[in-house]
Scaffold this active site. Structure first.
Site, PDB file in Angstrom:
ATOM      1  N   LYS A 116       0.639  -1.092  -0.292  1.00  0.00           N
ATOM      2  CA  LYS A 116       0.047   0.029   0.109  1.00  0.00           C
ATOM      3  C   LYS A 116       0.702   1.450   0.149  1.00  0.00           C
ATOM      4  CE  LYS A 116      -3.691   1.757   3.460  1.00  0.00           C
ATOM      5  NZ  LYS A 116      -3.152   2.452   4.125  1.00  0.00           N
ATOM      6  N   LYS A 200     -14.380  -9.888   0.221  1.00  0.00           N
ATOM      7  CA  LYS A 200     -13.833 -10.401   1.335  1.00  0.00           C
ATOM      8  C   LYS A 200     -14.529  -9.824   2.687  1.00  0.00           C
ATOM      9  CE  LYS A 200     -11.153 -10.757   4.887  1.00  0.00           C
ATOM     10  NZ  LYS A 200      -9.464 -10.560   5.922  1.00  0.00           N
ATOM     11  N   LYS A 203     -14.118  -5.715   7.678  1.00  0.00           N
ATOM     12  CA  LYS A 203     -14.210  -3.973   8.890  1.00  0.00           C
ATOM     13  C   LYS A 203     -14.003  -3.105   8.392  1.00  0.00           C
ATOM     14  CE  LYS A 203     -14.648  -7.132  13.205  1.00  0.00           C
ATOM     15  NZ  LYS A 203     -13.238  -7.799  13.726  1.00  0.00           N
TER      16      LYS A 203
HETATM   17  P1  TYM Z   1     -10.181 -11.462  13.260  1.00  0.00           P
HETATM   18  O1  TYM Z   1     -10.323 -10.311  15.020  1.00  0.00           O
HETATM   19  O2  TYM Z   1      -9.889 -10.733  12.034  1.00  0.00           O
HETATM   20  O3  TYM Z   1     -10.773 -12.260  12.612  1.00  0.00           O
HETATM   21  C1  TYM Z   1     -11.659 -13.072  13.549  1.00  0.00           C
HETATM   22  C2  TYM Z   1     -11.866 -14.442  12.891  1.00  0.00           C
HETATM   23  O4  TYM Z   1     -12.922 -14.071  11.352  1.00  0.00           O
HETATM   24  C3  TYM Z   1     -12.614 -15.252  10.322  1.00  0.00           C
HETATM   25  N1  TYM Z   1     -12.441 -13.958   9.200  1.00  0.00           N
HETATM   26  C4  TYM Z   1     -13.385 -14.878   8.259  1.00  0.00           C
HETATM   27  N2  TYM Z   1     -13.278 -15.633   8.135  1.00  0.00           N
HETATM   28  C5  TYM Z   1     -13.914 -16.483   6.704  1.00  0.00           C
HETATM   29  N3  TYM Z   1     -14.412 -15.146   6.160  1.00  0.00           N
HETATM   30  C6  TYM Z   1     -14.209 -13.777   5.811  1.00  0.00           C
HETATM   31  N4  TYM Z   1     -15.164 -12.731   5.165  1.00  0.00           N
HETATM   32  C7  TYM Z   1     -13.991 -13.628   7.651  1.00  0.00           C
HETATM   33  N5  TYM Z   1     -13.503 -12.911   8.098  1.00  0.00           N
HETATM   34  C8  TYM Z   1     -12.644 -12.843   9.286  1.00  0.00           C
HETATM   35  C9  TYM Z   1     -10.516 -14.550  10.483  1.00  0.00           C
HETATM   36  O5  TYM Z   1     -10.198 -15.588  10.311  1.00  0.00           O
HETATM   37  C10 TYM Z   1     -10.166 -14.934  12.504  1.00  0.00           C
HETATM   38  O6  TYM Z   1     -10.218 -16.323  12.230  1.00  0.00           O
HETATM   39  N6  TYM Z   1      -5.640 -12.636  14.441  1.00  0.00           N
HETATM   40  C11 TYM Z   1      -6.956 -12.905  14.907  1.00  0.00           C
HETATM   41  C12 TYM Z   1      -7.110 -12.821  16.475  1.00  0.00           C
HETATM   42  C13 TYM Z   1      -6.360 -14.084  17.231  1.00  0.00           C
HETATM   43  C14 TYM Z   1      -6.236 -15.155  17.095  1.00  0.00           C
HETATM   44  C15 TYM Z   1      -5.448 -15.400  17.920  1.00  0.00           C
HETATM   45  C16 TYM Z   1      -6.882 -16.557  16.101  1.00  0.00           C
HETATM   46  C17 TYM Z   1      -5.377 -13.664  17.649  1.00  0.00           C
HETATM   47  N7  TYM Z   1      -4.700 -14.754  18.085  1.00  0.00           N
HETATM   48  C18 TYM Z   1      -5.585 -17.015  17.723  1.00  0.00           C
HETATM   49  C19 TYM Z   1      -6.752 -17.404  16.037  1.00  0.00           C
HETATM   50  C20 TYM Z   1      -5.584 -18.034  17.292  1.00  0.00           C
HETATM   51  C21 TYM Z   1      -7.909 -12.026  13.813  1.00  0.00           C
HETATM   52  O7  TYM Z   1      -7.438 -10.921  13.593  1.00  0.00           O
HETATM   53  O8  TYM Z   1      -8.929 -12.121  14.045  1.00  0.00           O
END
Ligand code: TYM
Length: 330
Positions: A116, A200, A203
């Site tokens: 970006k 996708k 947010k």
């Molecule tokens: P986050 O908060 O962005 O999203 C939470 C979960 O939702 C899934 N997700 C999606 N799955 C399918 N299609 C979509 N459009 C979509 N948008 C979001 C994400 O893949 C995620 O599983 N880093 C992680 C949070 C985290 C975490 C962890 C996850 C922190 N520590 C340890 C697993 C294990 C995150 O930002 O997810």
């Protein structure tokens, strides 16, 4: 009861949306009926992008209420706030010292920022704080601290879970067999749930369907799903339609087959298909929405559940820290 540990986290950066639910929580919640389950709100991970404490706290409640309302089985699960367990800060520091910098350079989210910045002619690291850069190390600490075997996530988080496994392997090679090796689990057809505009659901694209939007807002959002301009009597490819792709996750096999045929045979217009989708999602969410609203107006109950979860998580986490300290510091 399986002896495998299931774990996943979610950032409190906004109202949980249908992509979060289908990508990670639907299967986590199903598995919580037969597995030890660790679910947490990754508030420390939100800090690299949200710099307002009130907002983080409000979204933390929304996410806790969402996970409980959707039916996490609390007989087998713990639910807590990431920042409430002191061991996470410790493991993060320990893991920093076995993680190659090159691994962080390869992280998709960091690379996306570099791209970006290159496109806009800015300094490559413009807008990149160390929280973003070392994000995968903290996430590895989450996964390894609680001895997770299976980590249900959307496809966008797969690389991070693979990094956790890599870091565990580096560590075990250096210090002996301290960590279990986790595996990502990506839901069939749910790795990348499309949002209102077909990209996708995220947010950051402002294209989400919040799980607990009031009924009227849910209807409005669904009616806004972007489609092509095919007329009702023209055959349509269901697999390219966000309406069908979302419907598949909420309907039963006969209903899915029926909508598929209506699409393929040019027997339905997009407007009517959206109405069917709205009815389906709305009735699916009816009972959970009531539980959600109850919990959001009783945040003292949420505080208690989170405090209890933090105490139980701390007991597990401290054992891991003991093993790591012994291995690294003697
Ligand atoms: P986050 O908060 O962005 O999203 C939470 C979960 O939702 C899934 N997700 C999606 N799955 C399918 N299609 C979509 N459009 C979509 N948008 C979001 C994400 O893949 C995620 O599983 N880093 C992680 C949070 C985290 C975490 C962890 C996850 C922190 N520590 C340890 C697993 C294990 C995150 O930002 O997810």
């Amino acid at each position: 009861m399986s002896d495998k540990v299931i774990l996943t986290g979610i950032k409190p950066t906004g109202m949980p949306h249908i992509g979060n639910y289908l990508g990670a929580y639907k299967s986590l919640i199903e598995m919580s009926n037969s597995h030890k389950t660790v679910a947490f709100i990754a508030d420390l991970h939100a800090l690299n992008s949200v710099h307002d404490a009130k907002t983080v706290k409000q979204h933390t409640y929304e996410i806790a209420a969402f996970i409980l309302a959707m039916g996490l089985n609390m007989d087998n699960a713990i639910l807590f706030r990431q920042s409430d367990v002191d061991a996470i800060y410790k493991l993060n520091t320990f893991l920093m010292n076995v993680t190659p910098k090159g691994l962080m350079n390869r992280a998709h989210s960091y690379k996306a920022m570099l791209e970006k910045n290159a496109a806009s002619g800015d300094d490559p690291d413009n807008g990149v704080n160390m929280g973003l850069y070392t994000y995968p190390i903290l996430m590895s600490a989450d996964i390894l601290l609680y001895n997770a075997d299976i980590v249900p996530v959307g496809a966008d988080q797969k690389q991070h879970v693979e990094f956790a496994r890599d870091i565990a392997e580096y560590f075990n090679r250096m210090y002996g067999n301290v960590f279990r090796l986790p595996e990502p689990q990506i839901g069939v057809d749910a790795g990348l749930i499309p949002g209102l505009d077909g990209r996708k659901m995220s947010k950051s694209y402002d294209n989400t369907i919040p799980v607990f939007a009031p009924e009227s807002e849910l209807r409005k959002k669904i009616m806004r799903i972007v489609t092509d301009s095919k007329l009702p009597d023209e055959p349509k490819n269901p697999d390219e339609s966000t309406i069908y792709l979302l419907y598949k996750h909420f309907a039963n096999a006969a209903e899915i087959k029926n909508l598929r045929e209506l699409f393929e045979n040019g027997k339905i217009g997009y407007g009517d298909a959206k109405k069917i989708l709205f009815e389906k999602i709305n009735s699916y969410l009816d009972a959970p929405r009531k539980r959600y609203e109850y919990l959001m107006s009783h945040t003292d109950e949420l505080d208690k559940i989170l405090a209890d979860g933090a105490a139980r998580a701390t007991a597990i986490a401290n054992k891991t820290i003991e093993r790591v300290r012994r291995a690294m510091l003697g």
